[in-house]
Design an enzyme around this catalytic site. Structure first.
Site, mmCIF file in Angstrom:
data_model
loop_
_atom_site.group_PDB
_atom_site.id
_atom_site.type_symbol
_atom_site.label_atom_id
_atom_site.label_comp_id
_atom_site.label_asym_id
_atom_site.label_seq_id
_atom_site.Cartn_x
_atom_site.Cartn_y
_atom_site.Cartn_z
ATOM 1 N N LYS B 76 -1.259 7.204 -18.863
ATOM 2 C CA LYS B 76 -0.332 7.965 -18.992
ATOM 3 C C LYS B 76 -0.587 9.122 -19.721
ATOM 4 C CE LYS B 76 3.393 8.357 -21.775
ATOM 5 N NZ LYS B 76 4.756 8.078 -22.609
ATOM 6 N N SER B 151 9.910 7.880 -21.821
ATOM 7 C CA SER B 151 8.924 8.697 -20.706
ATOM 8 C C SER B 151 7.291 8.809 -20.266
ATOM 9 C CB SER B 151 8.097 9.759 -22.834
ATOM 10 O OG SER B 151 6.955 9.348 -23.345
ATOM 11 N N SER B 175 9.860 4.191 -24.509
ATOM 12 C CA SER B 175 8.728 4.560 -23.497
ATOM 13 C C SER B 175 8.331 4.224 -22.695
ATOM 14 C CB SER B 175 8.159 5.714 -23.767
ATOM 15 O OG SER B 175 9.119 6.984 -24.143
#
Lengths: 95, 478
Positions: B76, B151, B175
């Site tokens: 990420k 997210s 997330s």
């Protein structure tokens, strides 16, 4: 919970944000509705409750105070928008 | 689609010489190339990935054996990776060059892994749809008209679309688990303090935790073995006896006591989700596990509590983006204050500004006690709910989300609607316990449904052994 335009502008100032007229209106609505929702917490009696800042209770882990190398200056300044003689350069603070 | 190969299968093929890391990385790079125009998963692909793969092949030829030698991993874009950018999908960090490796990145590299690329996310991890990303608004591989969740939507989509065998995400209020549910993959948020946050760009420091997104339960355990453990560079990192997480797979579950919290099976949720989750629990019952109803009475207050604490911490953490140190500075400012204000106003997107202002408000003079302090106290009540529940049961099972992946753009007009999307996932972060989502079926549209497991602090093993049993019994195919 109704947030006024002046309050939005005050919060924006504290947040170091500049808002357009449309943004002020949008955030006035959003903040009013979200903070209104947050008021649901007031129905709970928390007089005798201690506050939690970290959920996993454990003593802070302390390491030996030994000197280790820091990042080299070249790396630290690599992302600087402006720099001068190993310093971050900023616009004047006082004239 | 055939089930994607596991890490175990990849490692076996590398070890036997059936494939090389170079071939493996090449194959994943091709999949990225074929999909990224449509799905917008990656903010950056590692230009050195193939070279690193060749080095891994060389090391293997010399007899080196490492847990992830030659395996590509997607990371990420809020996790620092030296040699690549770390942008948090924000304009303000668009050109930020990572100057060091996060501890998890170092641990991946020490284990022989190759960072294949940095995945898109909601800006600064603030969102549940990946739609707040400055660029690269990721689409759901199951249906590109829908969101991948967020997210860590890019990481979940990368694994689901076969762009990487495994990925790392971060989870502040769901997330990792919510996008895992939306994309039909496994996502695990470890106990707070068990994985170092050093080098993770801070959103809400008392809630953030890095964890894996994978195709199966075993891979999640393998990844956790690599990334978990104490780190002296993170003062909230806990020193604990780290088990071999894979040792829980295949363990007997007949003595497990499972709780179903009635507050998580609410009116108005998708009935298919309820049905699939309850049917899955029957598989554990059939193995001898006992199941009982429990109550987590403060669940209704979790969303309000979370958004006070998370935004307060975010407003403080994001104060550092002021145009001085991190690449982006306004071109028009005559003094320092104007430089701060313009750099921030140009650099942050609408949702990030909204949360900075909310956080500033709840911390501001006159409101601190009414909001922030109140929320810290309710956080105690929420954590206490779990502590009491775990005196009766070993494991809690719930749906991961109240709905399956929604159509892009449908919730973006009302921020509160989007915040309620996290209703089943964020209590876990407030209490600091581990949580995990595994696919447990599909809805009428063929979209994946996530089942969530919660365990007490540092009891990831209990989740993993139950998840491994469920995974075998549930016929979930991509």
């Amino acid at each position: 919970m109704k947030i006024t335009q002046d309050e939005v502008l005050h919060i924006a100032k504290l947040s170091r944000l500049a808002l357009s007229t449309e943004e002020v209106e949008m955030y006035q609505q959003d903040l009013s509705s979200i903070l209104g929702y947050m008021d649901t917490l007031n129905s709970l009696d928390t007089r005798d409750v201690t506050a939690t800042s970290h959920a996993v209770a454990s003593a802070a882990f302390l390491r030996e105070d030994t000197v280790t190398p820091s990042l080299p200056m070249e790396k630290v300044l690599r992302n600087a928008p402006d720099q001068d003689m190993d310093h971050f350069r900023v616009p004047p603070v006082i004239e | 689609m055939t089930p994607p190969p596991s890490l175990t299968a990849h490692l076996a093929a590398l070890q036997s010489g059936e494939s090389s890391s170079e071939q493996l990385v090449q194959q994943y790079l091709q999949t990225i190339e074929q999909n990224d125009d449509q799905l917008h998963i990656f903010n950056q692909v590692n230009p050195a990935a193939l070279e690193e793969a060749r080095q891994a092949d060389h090391r293997r030829s010399l007899g080196e054996k490492l847990p992830l030698l030659g395996i590509p991993v997607a990371v990420k874009d809020n996790i620092s990776t030296e040699g690549m950018r770390t942008t948090c999908s924000s304009r303000i960090l668009e050109n930020y060059d990572s100057i060091y490796d996060a501890t998890v990145t170092s641990r991946l590299r020490e284990a022989g892994a190759i960072i294949i690329g940095k995945t898109s996310m909601d800006e600064f991890a603030m969102g549940s749809s990946n739609q707040t990303a400055h660029k690269q608004k990721t689409r759901n591989p199951w249906d590109p008209s829908r969101v991948p969740g967020g997210s860590s939507g890019g990481s979940a989509a990368a694994v689901a679309a076969g762009c990487a065998p495994v990925a790392l995400g971060s989870d502040t209020g769901g997330s990792i688990r919510q996008p895992a549910a939306f994309c039909g993959v496994v996502g695990l948020k470890p106990t707070y303090g068990s994985v170092s946050r050093y080098g993770l760009v801070a959103f809400a420091s008392s809630l953030d935790q890095i964890g894996p997104l994978t195709n199966n339960v075993e891979d999640a355990a393998t990844m956790l073995n690599v990334i978990a453990g104490h780190d002296s560079r993170d003062s909230t990192s806990v020193s604990f006896q780290k088990p071999d997480y894979t040792s829980f797979l295949g363990q007997d579950v007949s003595s497990l006591k499972i709780g179903l919290p009635r507050e998580y099976f609410i009116e108005g949720m998708d009935p298919t989700i309820r049905q699939q989750v309850l049917e899955s629990v029957e598989h554990l019952k059939a193995q001898g596990a006992t199941v009982q109803d429990i109550s987590l009475p403060h669940t209704d207050y979790a969303v309000a509590t979370y958004y006070i604490i998370a935004t307060a911490e975010a407003s403080s953490n994001l104060a550092r983006y002021d145009g001085v140190r991190y690449t982006q500075r306004t071109s028009e400012a005559s003094d320092l204050t104007e430089m701060y204000v313009k750099s921030r106003s140009e650099g942050f997107g609408a949702e990030v500004k909204r949360r900075i202002m909310l956080g500033t408000y709840v911390l501001s003079s006159g409101y601190y006690d009414a909001y922030y302090r109140k929320a810290q106290k309710v956080r105690t009540l929420i954590a206490r709910d779990f502590a009491q529940a775990f005196q009766q049961v070993d494991l809690i099972i719930t749906p991961t989300t109240p709905t399956t992946a929604f159509v892009s753009g449908t919730k973006s007009n009302n921020p509160l609607d989007m915040y309620l999307e996290d209703i089943f996932t964020l209590s876990c972060n407030l209490a600091g316990i581990p949580g995990m989502s595994i696919p447990c079926g599909k809805d009428a549209d063929g979209l994946p449904i996530g089942l969530q497991l919660y365990a007490p602090h540092f009891e990831e093993g209990t989740m993993l052994k139950a998840a491994a049993v469920l995974e075998k019994k549930i016929a979930f195919t991509p």
